[in-house]
Enzyme design. Structure first.
Site, PDB file in Angstrom:
ATOM      1  N   GLY A   9      38.808  47.187  51.591  1.00 54.07           N
ATOM      2  CA  GLY A   9      37.396  47.302  51.958  1.00 54.07           C
ATOM      3  C   GLY A   9      37.061  46.531  53.221  1.00 54.07           C
ATOM      4  O   GLY A   9      36.096  45.759  53.268  1.00 54.07           O
ATOM      5  N   TYR A 152      28.553  43.336  37.246  1.00 48.19           N
ATOM      6  CA  TYR A 152      29.155  42.633  38.400  1.00 48.19           C
ATOM      7  C   TYR A 152      29.646  41.239  37.994  1.00 48.19           C
ATOM      8  O   TYR A 152      30.764  40.826  38.347  1.00 48.19           O
ATOM      9  CB  TYR A 152      28.082  42.554  39.482  1.00 48.19           C
ATOM     10  CG  TYR A 152      28.502  41.969  40.814  1.00 48.19           C
ATOM     11  CD1 TYR A 152      29.308  42.693  41.687  1.00 48.19           C
ATOM     12  CD2 TYR A 152      28.044  40.718  41.217  1.00 48.19           C
ATOM     13  CE1 TYR A 152      29.666  42.165  42.933  1.00 48.19           C
ATOM     14  CE2 TYR A 152      28.385  40.185  42.451  1.00 48.19           C
ATOM     15  CZ  TYR A 152      29.191  40.924  43.312  1.00 48.19           C
ATOM     16  OH  TYR A 152      29.532  40.397  44.537  1.00 48.19           O
ATOM     17  N   ALA A 154      30.539  40.258  35.042  1.00 47.49           N
ATOM     18  CA  ALA A 154      31.710  40.411  34.168  1.00 47.49           C
ATOM     19  C   ALA A 154      32.956  40.708  35.005  1.00 47.49           C
ATOM     20  O   ALA A 154      34.026  40.139  34.769  1.00 47.49           O
ATOM     21  CB  ALA A 154      31.464  41.534  33.167  1.00 47.49           C
ATOM     22  N   LYS A 156      33.482  39.962  38.190  1.00 48.17           N
ATOM     23  CA  LYS A 156      33.856  38.816  39.028  1.00 48.17           C
ATOM     24  C   LYS A 156      34.404  37.665  38.168  1.00 48.17           C
ATOM     25  O   LYS A 156      35.308  36.949  38.596  1.00 48.17           O
ATOM     26  CB  LYS A 156      32.663  38.352  39.862  1.00 48.17           C
ATOM     27  CG  LYS A 156      32.182  39.410  40.886  1.00 48.17           C
ATOM     28  CD  LYS A 156      33.269  39.749  41.894  1.00 48.17           C
ATOM     29  CE  LYS A 156      32.755  40.592  43.053  1.00 48.17           C
ATOM     30  NZ  LYS A 156      33.830  40.945  43.994  1.00 48.17           N
TER      31      LYS A 156
HETATM   32  P1  NAP Z   1      29.674  45.549  51.617  1.00 46.93           P
HETATM   33  O1  NAP Z   1      29.181  45.219  52.963  1.00 46.93           O
HETATM   34  O2  NAP Z   1      28.873  46.390  50.695  1.00 46.93           O
HETATM   35  O3  NAP Z   1      31.153  46.149  51.745  1.00 46.93           O
HETATM   36  C1  NAP Z   1      31.877  46.542  50.613  1.00 46.93           C
HETATM   37  C2  NAP Z   1      33.247  46.969  51.066  1.00 46.93           C
HETATM   38  O4  NAP Z   1      34.020  47.337  49.905  1.00 46.93           O
HETATM   39  C3  NAP Z   1      33.207  48.156  52.002  1.00 46.93           C
HETATM   40  O5  NAP Z   1      34.129  47.951  53.051  1.00 46.93           O
HETATM   41  C4  NAP Z   1      33.675  49.300  51.096  1.00 46.93           C
HETATM   42  O6  NAP Z   1      34.390  50.294  51.799  1.00 46.93           O
HETATM   43  C5  NAP Z   1      34.619  48.572  50.170  1.00 46.93           C
HETATM   44  N1  NAP Z   1      34.881  49.304  48.929  1.00 46.93           N
HETATM   45  C6  NAP Z   1      34.048  49.470  47.861  1.00 46.93           C
HETATM   46  N2  NAP Z   1      34.659  50.187  46.906  1.00 46.93           N
HETATM   47  C7  NAP Z   1      35.905  50.475  47.377  1.00 46.93           C
HETATM   48  C8  NAP Z   1      37.020  51.182  46.843  1.00 46.93           C
HETATM   49  N3  NAP Z   1      36.976  51.753  45.630  1.00 46.93           N
HETATM   50  N4  NAP Z   1      38.143  51.303  47.600  1.00 46.93           N
HETATM   51  C9  NAP Z   1      38.205  50.726  48.846  1.00 46.93           C
HETATM   52  N5  NAP Z   1      37.186  50.032  49.382  1.00 46.93           N
HETATM   53  C10 NAP Z   1      36.042  49.912  48.665  1.00 46.93           C
HETATM   54  O7  NAP Z   1      29.947  44.225  50.766  1.00 46.93           O
HETATM   55  P2  NAP Z   1      30.299  42.740  51.242  1.00 46.93           P
HETATM   56  O8  NAP Z   1      29.075  41.943  51.116  1.00 46.93           O
HETATM   57  O9  NAP Z   1      31.074  42.734  52.486  1.00 46.93           O
HETATM   58  O10 NAP Z   1      31.228  42.330  49.995  1.00 46.93           O
HETATM   59  C11 NAP Z   1      32.633  42.186  50.090  1.00 46.93           C
HETATM   60  C12 NAP Z   1      33.110  41.477  48.835  1.00 46.93           C
HETATM   61  O11 NAP Z   1      32.450  40.220  48.734  1.00 46.93           O
HETATM   62  C13 NAP Z   1      32.780  42.223  47.553  1.00 46.93           C
HETATM   63  O12 NAP Z   1      33.836  42.066  46.621  1.00 46.93           O
HETATM   64  C14 NAP Z   1      31.535  41.528  47.055  1.00 46.93           C
HETATM   65  O13 NAP Z   1      31.372  41.659  45.674  1.00 46.93           O
HETATM   66  C15 NAP Z   1      31.819  40.122  47.476  1.00 46.93           C
HETATM   67  N6  NAP Z   1      30.637  39.262  47.580  1.00 46.93           N
HETATM   68  C16 NAP Z   1      29.648  39.522  48.482  1.00 46.93           C
HETATM   69  C17 NAP Z   1      28.531  38.675  48.558  1.00 46.93           C
HETATM   70  C18 NAP Z   1      27.414  38.866  49.550  1.00 46.93           C
HETATM   71  O14 NAP Z   1      26.434  38.119  49.469  1.00 46.93           O
HETATM   72  N7  NAP Z   1      27.485  39.802  50.465  1.00 46.93           N
HETATM   73  C19 NAP Z   1      28.441  37.592  47.675  1.00 46.93           C
HETATM   74  C20 NAP Z   1      29.455  37.367  46.762  1.00 46.93           C
HETATM   75  C21 NAP Z   1      30.541  38.203  46.739  1.00 46.93           C
HETATM   76  P3  NAP Z   1      33.725  51.748  52.138  1.00 46.93           P
HETATM   77  O15 NAP Z   1      32.531  51.465  53.002  1.00 46.93           O
HETATM   78  O16 NAP Z   1      34.841  52.453  52.854  1.00 46.93           O
HETATM   79  O17 NAP Z   1      33.378  52.320  50.789  1.00 46.93           O
END
Ligand code: NAP
Length: 244
Positions: A9, A152, A154, A156
């Site tokens: 991702g 989510y 669960a 994480k």
């Molecule tokens: P984001 O901007 O929504 O990006 C999510 C990414 O995951 C995208 O690149 C998406 O790719 C990819 N993805 C989702 N499902 C996928 C799958 N089945 N196969 C391959 N790629 C997949 O989210 P983010 O904020 O960068 O989050 C990244 C990670 O950090 C996540 O695990 C999230 O739970 C964690 N996180 C984020 C925050 C926050 O505040 N932003 C806080 C805590 C944890 P596509 O666009 O190609 O679908």
């Protein structure tokens, strides 16, 4: 020394920052995407333009066959994966009383099953090489819970138990497994929050602001490094002092 890194991702958000940071540290990076192909190609191109090595590789990492093909493609183009970053994730928020089984399954598949599939696929070569780094992106929601995010939280929290089990299973082979748990980070995932929710979140953060994707990437870069060899089975919280 440059290693082969796969970031799931990584076309946008935190994954993108991790891919760029690891490339900046001299690693050869596979930029995985599911639907954001153009974005992932742009990330890989910009890494190559600045003297690094990167390829974009599409795969839905919750799909077993697709993960198999992803690892074959990365091995052919860069070599065996030595650093795996399980970053891919989605949210499908809602209060539990109204949460559909589809929303439960979708989040568990994208956020937890994906890490199981990719880690299993990466381990074979890591065990042979007697070196490996597995870093999964968790969340403070998986440590403290969050109303409206039972699925989510669960998934994480599941990553934490999974990581500790893997750390015990493969520690003797020179492989470490850790979780980086961000709080609120400025990405598409948090862009959907209204101003009131953002203000409430900011008030709960000791540093008084959301984090940047680069601040999460820096922790991942450290865990992937040689000097972090003695850190395993841990959760590194990167949340500006929110979950204190
Ligand atoms: P984001 O901007 O929504 O990006 C999510 C990414 O995951 C995208 O690149 C998406 O790719 C990819 N993805 C989702 N499902 C996928 C799958 N089945 N196969 C391959 N790629 C997949 O989210 P983010 O904020 O960068 O989050 C990244 C990670 O950090 C996540 O695990 C999230 O739970 C964690 N996180 C984020 C925050 C926050 O505040 N932003 C806080 C805590 C944890 P596509 O666009 O190609 O679908």
């Amino acid at each position: 020394m440059g290693r082969v890194a796969l970031v799931t991702g990584a076309g946008r958000g935190i994954g993108r920052a991790i891919a760029e940071h690891l490339a900046g540290l001299g690693h050869r990076v596979a930029v995985n995407y599911r639907v954001s192909a153009a974005e992932a190609e742009r990330v890989a191109t910009s890494i190559r333009e600045t003297g690094g090595e990167a390829v974009a590789v599409g795969a839905d990492v919750s799909d077993e066959a697709a993960v198999g093909e992803l690892f074959v493609a990365v091995e052919e183009r860069l070599g065996s994966v030595e650093i795996l970053v399980n970053n891919a994730g989605i949210t499908r928020d809602g209060l539990l009383l109204r949460m559909s089984a589809d929303d439960w399954d979708a989040v568990l598949a994208a956020d937890l099953r994906s890490a199981y599939l990719c880690t299993r696929a990466a381990l074979r070569a890591m065990v042979r090489a007697r070196w490996g780094r597995i870093i999964s992106i968790g969340s403070v929601a998986g440590l403290a819970g969050n109303a409206g995010q039972a699925n989510y939280a669960a998934a994480k929290a599941g990553l934490v138990g999974f990581t500790k089990a893997v750390a015990r299973e493969v520690g003797s082979r020179g492989i470490t497994a850790n979780v980086v748990a961000p709080g609120f980070v400025e990405t598409d995932m948090t862009a959907a929050l209204g101003e009131e929710a953002r203000e409430a979140a900011r008030r709960a953060i000791a540093l008084g602001r959301f984090g940047t994707p680069q601040e999460v990437a820096a922790a991942v870069g450290y865990l992937a490094s040689g000097p972090a060899a003695y850190i395993t089975g841990q959760v590194i919280v990167v949340d500006g002092g929110m979950a204190l």
